[in-house]
Write a protein that holds these residues in place. Sequence first.
Motif, PDB file in Angstrom:
ATOM      1  N   TYR A  91       0.858  -1.236  -0.072  1.00  0.00           N
ATOM      2  CA  TYR A  91       0.540  -0.235  -0.216  1.00  0.00           C
ATOM      3  C   TYR A  91       0.955   0.818  -0.038  1.00  0.00           C
ATOM      4  O   TYR A  91       0.116   2.546  -0.518  1.00  0.00           O
ATOM      5  N   ASP A  94       8.025   4.133   0.744  1.00  0.00           N
ATOM      6  CA  ASP A  94       8.916   5.178   1.446  1.00  0.00           C
ATOM      7  C   ASP A  94      10.079   5.067   1.563  1.00  0.00           C
ATOM      8  O   ASP A  94      10.080   3.406   2.187  1.00  0.00           O
ATOM      9  N   PHE A  95      11.098   5.212   1.015  1.00  0.00           N
ATOM     10  CA  PHE A  95      12.763   5.465   1.108  1.00  0.00           C
ATOM     11  C   PHE A  95      13.572   6.112   0.911  1.00  0.00           C
ATOM     12  O   PHE A  95      13.121   7.184   0.023  1.00  0.00           O
TER      13      PHE A  95
ATOM     14  N   PRO B  54       6.147  -3.075  -6.390  1.00  0.00           N
ATOM     15  CA  PRO B  54       7.726  -2.012  -6.780  1.00  0.00           C
ATOM     16  C   PRO B  54       7.769  -2.059  -8.372  1.00  0.00           C
ATOM     17  O   PRO B  54       8.708  -0.878  -9.237  1.00  0.00           O
ATOM     18  N   ALA B  58       9.234   1.320 -10.272  1.00  0.00           N
ATOM     19  CA  ALA B  58      10.169   1.348 -11.205  1.00  0.00           C
ATOM     20  C   ALA B  58      10.494   2.349 -12.088  1.00  0.00           C
ATOM     21  O   ALA B  58      11.209   3.243 -12.276  1.00  0.00           O
ATOM     22  N   PHE B  61      11.081   5.437 -11.019  1.00  0.00           N
ATOM     23  CA  PHE B  61      12.454   5.724 -10.824  1.00  0.00           C
ATOM     24  C   PHE B  61      13.679   5.578 -11.508  1.00  0.00           C
ATOM     25  O   PHE B  61      14.466   6.150 -11.507  1.00  0.00           O
ATOM     26  N   ARG B  77      14.623  10.488  -2.415  1.00  0.00           N
ATOM     27  CA  ARG B  77      13.758   9.979  -1.820  1.00  0.00           C
ATOM     28  C   ARG B  77      11.818  10.252  -1.988  1.00  0.00           C
ATOM     29  O   ARG B  77      12.288  10.259  -3.235  1.00  0.00           O
ATOM     30  N   VAL B  78      11.786   8.708  -2.029  1.00  0.00           N
ATOM     31  CA  VAL B  78      10.383   8.221  -2.485  1.00  0.00           C
ATOM     32  C   VAL B  78       9.236   8.134  -0.882  1.00  0.00           C
ATOM     33  O   VAL B  78       9.570   7.777   0.113  1.00  0.00           O
ATOM     34  N   ALA B  79       7.770   8.397  -1.757  1.00  0.00           N
ATOM     35  CA  ALA B  79       6.561   8.734  -0.285  1.00  0.00           C
ATOM     36  C   ALA B  79       5.824   8.018  -1.728  1.00  0.00           C
ATOM     37  O   ALA B  79       5.058   8.924  -1.977  1.00  0.00           O
ATOM     38  N   LEU B  80       5.395   6.797  -1.486  1.00  0.00           N
ATOM     39  CA  LEU B  80       4.371   6.577  -2.869  1.00  0.00           C
ATOM     40  C   LEU B  80       3.655   6.084  -1.883  1.00  0.00           C
ATOM     41  O   LEU B  80       3.427   4.917  -1.609  1.00  0.00           O
ATOM     42  N   THR B  81       1.722   6.081  -2.653  1.00  0.00           N
ATOM     43  CA  THR B  81       0.772   5.541  -2.241  1.00  0.00           C
ATOM     44  C   THR B  81       0.386   4.639  -3.396  1.00  0.00           C
ATOM     45  O   THR B  81       0.354   5.549  -4.484  1.00  0.00           O
ATOM     46  N   PHE B  82       0.240   3.616  -3.089  1.00  0.00           N
ATOM     47  CA  PHE B  82      -0.570   2.558  -4.163  1.00  0.00           C
ATOM     48  C   PHE B  82      -2.153   2.240  -4.057  1.00  0.00           C
ATOM     49  O   PHE B  82      -2.618   1.621  -3.539  1.00  0.00           O
TER      50      PHE B  82
END
Lengths: 171, 136
Positions: A91, A94-95, B54, B58, B61, B77-82
Amino acid sequence: MMSEEARTRVEFDEHGKRTTYDEIEVGKDLGSLEWVVGGNDIEKQCAIDEDFHPWFALDSEWNGVIAPPQIQYRPPRWLLSRTYNIRGVFYRWDFENLKPIRPGEKITITGRILDKWIDRDREFMSYEAEGRDAGGELVFRTTRVHALDVVERTAPRKGAGQDSGIKQEKI
Amino acid sequence: MAIIGKDTPVGTELPVFARRFRNEMFAMGDIKTIHNDDAAAQREGLPRAVAVGPQVAALIFRMMRCCFEEGWIVGGRVALTFRRPVWSNDFATAHGVIKGKEVESDKVRVVCDVWVERGDGEKAIVGTCSALVPGA
């Protein structure tokens, strides 16, 4: 659209009993895992993601081949799966990329359960993990959220699934 | 060389990246998963097999790496909602737009709204990504 068969939540899959919401312990230490990226792992990750660059195959300004940063997805997931059999759906992700990931370098992954909650009749859990190199420097950190099931939590947990949250520990 | 720099204006759209997924991309020998088998997906309450999250992400990314290069590898930095599944035979397109900049020591962090659309136009993944560019 949901099949009639799926009006239940999965109780067992090919790796045994699924973890239930009540069994998830907030704050639980997930232990640690040592991970060494192989050259073939990088090639495979690039192919999976169709993400090709000379840095990932030939050389880079970091003195050698590096991996695409998203290669860090799987090891924290393996760490989680050593404690809990959670399939569900991904769901949130974050990284942060702090250092390049290099082939042959040992990275130690640690993690812990952050939280669990119920929203829109679904059960969610979150965990965090980080990877450190042999010198103890942070290579990446990540926080993930999984929904335990696609089906509402009011549906009985008695179905049999095929897929499992427990996967082979390889890229 | 990175195509986004500290002077790239807020509101700039990042180049689009897209790919077609195929069921066979998610094959794992004879192991049936929610990603390669409709029946396995239906047992979990999904209408049919879904792409691996993922792997869909990608695309974002790749877009970020192309736009920011070094500043993505170190400092990304990454902040994702699926939000929605992408089907295992779907067509997916990653988009991004610069929404802000922040000084971070001697660099600038460029923050982007990012998302992935399915073939039917539904936004499947939404969130933000950021990376560092030289020169504060």
